[in-house]
Design an enzyme around this catalytic site. Structure first.
Site, PDB file in Angstrom:
ATOM      1  N   SER A 151       0.837  -1.198   0.000  1.00  0.00           N
ATOM      2  CA  SER A 151       0.000   0.000   0.000  1.00  0.00           C
ATOM      3  C   SER A 151       0.868   1.241   0.000  1.00  0.00           C
ATOM      4  CB  SER A 151      -0.901   0.022   1.235  1.00  0.00           C
ATOM      5  OG  SER A 151      -1.551   1.266   1.376  1.00  0.00           O
ATOM      6  N   TYR A 164      -2.275  -0.250   9.997  1.00  0.00           N
ATOM      7  CA  TYR A 164      -2.345  -0.711   8.603  1.00  0.00           C
ATOM      8  C   TYR A 164      -1.058  -0.339   7.862  1.00  0.00           C
ATOM      9  CZ  TYR A 164      -3.893  -0.879   3.725  1.00  0.00           C
ATOM     10  OH  TYR A 164      -3.999  -1.141   2.384  1.00  0.00           O
TER      11      TYR A 164
END
Length: 259
Positions: A151, A164
């Protein structure tokens, strides 16, 4: 020679029954690759299979909870029973989110849960694939591709979603470590970092005025990407053209760039 003809190759795509995962699976199938979708939702798996087969692709699916070792082992066994080999593994499954708590408010259990899904899922899936590929190499059939979906949060961070970002940064580091460890078996390892793609995943961010004003200026971006951009990089990473491309984190933001 057509480097992008994947006929005869087999790839696992976890979380391949929707969104970016399905886009990668479709592109691989169109290039001639047999695809085994791993997903936890049987109905979505069947829907994805229908789409892949409609494009002439050879595809099957397996129910799999990627953070559970026994489930991964069973799914991988089904892949081998069905296709006989695995040439590439796209560890695409994972979760984001985790509520809107700040770092100082976040409970340890929530931190551990998200890290377990994102990191354990990639670890178990890639480990199963790597064992198979190393065993094949011992028989003189070397080569393989390990690809993990990371990501942009792993580079730029994200407020109130720091666990995350931490998990995805760990996947970037894992990619580089595997590239070194497995090079002698001609197994490559790379990470795909979804950039700013026009999808339902980014609608909420772009509707946030503070995000647009404070975060977007920090992000180098050629153009907004589209889901099909992931299909292109999936085919490239599975192809012979990427044989010496390993240990990189590829940012897809409308073009390919390295981190």
């Amino acid at each position: 020679m057509n480097y992008f003809d994947l006929t005869g190759k087999v790839a696992i795509v976890t979380g391949g029954n929707g969104g970016i995962g399905l886009g990668m699976a479709e592109a691989l199938a169109e290039a001639g690759c047999a695809v085994h979708i791993w997903g936890r939702n049987a109905a979505k798996n069947e829907q994805a299979l229908a789409q892949l087969r409609a494009r002439g692709g050879r595809a099957e699916s397996a129910i799999c909870e990627v953070s559970d070792g026994k489930s991964v082992e069973a799914a991988f066994g089904k892949t081998l029973d069905t296709f006989g080999r695995v040439d590439g593994c796209f560890a695409n499954a994972g979760i984001g989110g985790g509520g809107r708590r700040s770092f100082i408010e976040r409970p340890l259990e929530e931190w551990r849960q998200l890290l377990a899904v994102n990191l354990d899922g990639a670890f178990l899936t890639l480990q199963a694939a790597a064992r198979h590929m190393v065993e094949r190499a011992g028989r003189g059939d070397s080569g393989g591709r390990l690809i993990v979906t990371s990501s942009m949060a792993s580079i730029f961070g994200t407020a109130r979603n720091e666990h995350y970002a931490a998990s995805k940064a760990a996947l970037n580091a894992l990619t580089r470590a595997l590239a070194v460890e497995l090079a002698r078996h001609r197994i490559t390892a790379n990470a795909i970092l979804p950039g700013w793609i026009k999808s339902d995943m980014t609608e909420g961010l772009m509707a946030n005025e503070k995000f647009v004003a404070n975060v977007m200026p920090r992000i180098p971006m050629r153009r907004f990407g589209e889901p099909r951009d992931f299909g292109g990089i999936a085919v490239y990473l599975m192809s012979d053209a990427s044989a010496y491309h390993s240990g990189d984190c590829l940012v897809i933001d409308g073009a390919y760039s390295l981190f």
